[in-house]
Structures are given as C-alpha cells and as structure tokens.
Enzyme design. Structure first.
Site, PDB file in Angstrom:
ATOM      1  N   GLU A  23      83.091  33.432   6.510  1.00  0.00           N
ATOM      2  CA  GLU A  23      82.058  32.598   7.236  1.00  0.00           C
ATOM      3  C   GLU A  23      82.731  31.423   7.682  1.00  0.00           C
ATOM      4  OE1 GLU A  23      78.024  33.656   4.648  1.00  0.00           O
ATOM      5  OE2 GLU A  23      79.387  32.138   4.048  1.00  0.00           O
ATOM      6  N   LYS A  58      84.029  24.562   7.431  1.00  0.00           N
ATOM      7  CA  LYS A  58      84.681  25.383   6.223  1.00  0.00           C
ATOM      8  C   LYS A  58      84.792  26.569   6.417  1.00  0.00           C
ATOM      9  CE  LYS A  58      82.117  26.291   2.281  1.00  0.00           C
ATOM     10  NZ  LYS A  58      81.503  25.956   1.046  1.00  0.00           N
ATOM     11  N   ALA A  92      81.903  32.211 -12.055  1.00  0.00           N
ATOM     12  CA  ALA A  92      82.790  31.077 -11.816  1.00  0.00           C
ATOM     13  C   ALA A  92      81.941  29.736 -11.300  1.00  0.00           C
ATOM     14  CB  ALA A  92      83.709  31.465 -10.493  1.00  0.00           C
ATOM     15  N   ASP A 100      72.646  34.391  -0.719  1.00  0.00           N
ATOM     16  CA  ASP A 100      73.085  33.524   0.199  1.00  0.00           C
ATOM     17  C   ASP A 100      73.651  34.284   1.473  1.00  0.00           C
ATOM     18  OD1 ASP A 100      75.296  34.701  -0.943  1.00  0.00           O
ATOM     19  OD2 ASP A 100      76.274  32.686  -1.445  1.00  0.00           O
ATOM     20  N   SER A 133      68.425  27.866  -2.383  1.00  0.00           N
ATOM     21  CA  SER A 133      69.682  27.243  -1.689  1.00  0.00           C
ATOM     22  C   SER A 133      70.708  28.431  -1.203  1.00  0.00           C
ATOM     23  CB  SER A 133      70.322  26.457  -2.877  1.00  0.00           C
ATOM     24  OG  SER A 133      71.476  25.863  -2.480  1.00  0.00           O
ATOM     25  N   LYS A 150     102.844  15.216  26.657  1.00  0.00           N
ATOM     26  CA  LYS A 150     102.881  16.611  27.899  1.00  0.00           C
ATOM     27  C   LYS A 150     103.999  17.547  27.549  1.00  0.00           C
ATOM     28  CE  LYS A 150     100.510  13.615  31.351  1.00  0.00           C
ATOM     29  NZ  LYS A 150     100.529  13.406  32.821  1.00  0.00           N
TER      30      LYS A 150
END
Length: 348
Positions: A56, A69, A139, A229, A294, A331
């Site tokens: 994502e 992110k 985790a 999620d 969430s 440039k």
C-alpha cells in the site's frame, strides 16, 4: 537536504527518551494533527492486493508538507524470517517538492498505531478502566500493552494467541519492561475477554475472522479493533459493531477496509477527529459499548514522521540521504551524471 533516519536512529530515540515518553509524545502529535483534520487533503490508501498479502501507499498533505508511507502486510512472512509489516515514509516540502525526510516506519508504525489506539480510548473507554484483553500477541502487541499501561493506567493485561510461543514472548517482554503490569495468560479468547474493560484485537491473518462475538461483550466495554485493515480481513462479528457505538478514522477508507465492511453503507459511524474537536461526543455513559474500528490512516504516519524529525534534530541523528542530486546548474542533469563541466557557448 534530505535526512535519512534508519531503524538504528529510531532505537536511539527510544533509548534516549524511554518508550513511555515517546508514546506520550506520539499521542500529543496525533491529537494536534487530528484536530487540524480539515486542513489536510485526504484519500484512502492505494492498495495492491495478492493472494498472500497487500502492498500500500498512504499519502496525505496540507498547505506546507506532503507525506506518504509505503507499507506491506504479508502474514506468512514470518515463516521466511521477514516481518509481517515493513514500511518507510517520506516528508516533503509542498512549496518545492523537495523531500526533507526519508525514514524507516516499520518500528515507528507500531508506536504510532499504539498511540492512535490510546488517543481513541482516552475518549471512548471508561476512565476507570484497569483490565485489558489483548488478543493477538505478535509484533504489535508489546506496544499496545505498554501504551495502555503507561498512558491510560491499565494494571492487568489478559493475553491470548493461537501461537503459544507468541504469548510467551510477549509475557517475557512485558514482565521485563513493566513489572507493575499484571500479565495473565489465558486459554481462550472468551477467557481473555471475560471481565476486561478494554478489548484490543491485533491479529494478522488475512481472513474474515470472528475474534470477538456479541455474547462476549459486557456493558461499558471498549473494543479496540486493530487487526482488521483491508478487504477480506476482519476480526469482529458484525453483531459486535451493530450493538455498539462505532468510531473510525477516515470513513471512506474504513467502509472498504475495516470490520465495517460487513455492515450496510448507511450504518452510522463517527469520525474520531470530530470527537477530538468537540463536534461529537466521546463516551456517553458508563454502560455504553464502544468500538474503535481502526485501519490505520495516512495522517497518523504524517504525525509519526513529524515526531521522528523533531526527535532526530534534538539528538543530532540522521545523515544526508543522497537521493536528490546537488546540481551546480539545476538544468544540467547530464553533466552531473557523467561528471563533465559543459562548455559554454561564446559569441564569435
């Protein structure tokens, strides 16, 4: 200049300040940014799904800064020795497009996710909450447990995971990091949830699971649903949401990705920023059941990147990333690439 922050830098920030202080500052940054919600250009994240996971991109911006992110979610990664979630992020100057910060976000996402959970629970959980059930001991779990212990006064955490080794790992870490926190290993989800004031679900499998069912709810309970999620990945039985007041981050994204995906499009929800801004109520009484559905939103990563940048400046951390060329002539990309000084045309 683009500053690079690595996982080692983030570890140094935590070592210098202590995790409780970093978590507390994270909540402060999150609250400040959520209160500015209308200032930001927002969209649901761009997701590329496969049979084994998802990759994502999560962008957000205001008039001054742009951030994004990159993050994945691959539950089978641990069998290959890789984290389930890996991430990095960028802050950039809107006026020039210049990236000012390139940072790891794997460790930091765990901190910002726990901070977001606390930010919501401060308004939705009962103020006298002392016991939390933590279902899913992977985790993210240490960060959730320690954040609720240090910032909300949780005294007992009741643990359950289908992987007993994960529960043993979490128990050892919590006993070392927070001796005052009472840790209880439970034999089932129902056992863990029974008597809990707050229930946090943070599982990783990409399935339509039913971790929490309606009969497990108790009056006044707050549910912090973190693991559901993405489309096809849920944790809460639809009846849990149907019988509760539901608060979300960014409604258009949560209806696609959250546990909310199983409910009708007109099911009423409240965006968290409205509660923080005083436009909507938080918890309304001691018996109300509340759910924070969430899924993680890009504004939270913007807050995390701001915090990392500020902490790095305080501690003198970070190095030049070297991803944008320093051009003598803006440039002349070719001359920079080949190391030539271009001949200048002269009038005859």
């Amino acid at each position: 200049m683009t500053t690079l922050l690595t996982t080692r830098d983030v570890a140094r920030i935590v070592a210098a300040h202590g995790l409780p202080e970093v978590l507390g500052r994270m909540v402060e940054y999150l609250e400040a940014d959520f209160r500015r919600w209308p200032d930001f250009e927002k969209c649901a994240r761009l997701a590329s799904h496969s049979d084994v996971g998802v990759i994502e991109l999560m962008p957000v911006s205001d008039a001054r800064e742009y951030s994004f992110k990159y993050v994945n979610g691959h539950p089978a990664n641990t069998r290959a020795g890789l984290p389930t979630v890996m991430a990095f992020g960028v802050l950039a100057d809107v006026a020039t497009g210049m990236p000012t910060l390139l940072s790891e976000l794997t460790l930091s996402t765990a901190i910002r996710t726990a901070g977001t959970s606390v930010m919501a629970a401060k308004r939705l959980a009962r103020p006298d909450s002392k016991a939390m059930a933590l279902v899913g001991n992977g985790a993210q779990s240490e960060f959730q447990a320690l954040a609720f212990h240090h910032l909300l006064g949780i005294e007992q955490v009741r643990l359950y995971d289908v992987d007993a080794a994960a529960t043993r790992k979490l128990t050892a870490h919590l006993q070392a990091a927070a001796p005052a926190l009472r840790v209880v290993q439970c034999a089932s989800i129902a056992d863990a949830v029974r008597g809990a004031d707050i229930v946090t679900t943070v599982t990783a499998d990409k399935t339509n699971a039913t971790i929490l069912t309606p009969e497990m709810l108790e009056p006044g309970m707050h549910v912090n649903g973190v693991g559901g999620d993405c489309p096809g990945k849920t944790e809460l039985h639809p009846g849990v949401l149907a019988s509760s007041r539901v608060v979300v981050e960014f409604e258009p994204q949560t209806r696609i990705e959250g546990d909310l995906q199983h409910l009708p499009a007109d099911f009423p929800v409240t965006e968290l920023w409205r509660v923080l801004a005083g436009q909507a109520d938080g918890r309304r009484d001691a018996t109300e059941t509340t759910v924070f559905d969430s899924v993680g939103f890009a504004l939270e990563d913007y807050s995390a990147l701001r915090l990392l940048r500020d902490c790095a400046r305080e501690l003198g951390l970070g190095v030049e990333a070297g991803i944008i060329p320093a051009l003598a002539d803006p440039k002349d990309l070719y001359g920079h690439l080949v190391g030539e000084t271009p001949a200048r045309c002269q009038a005859a």
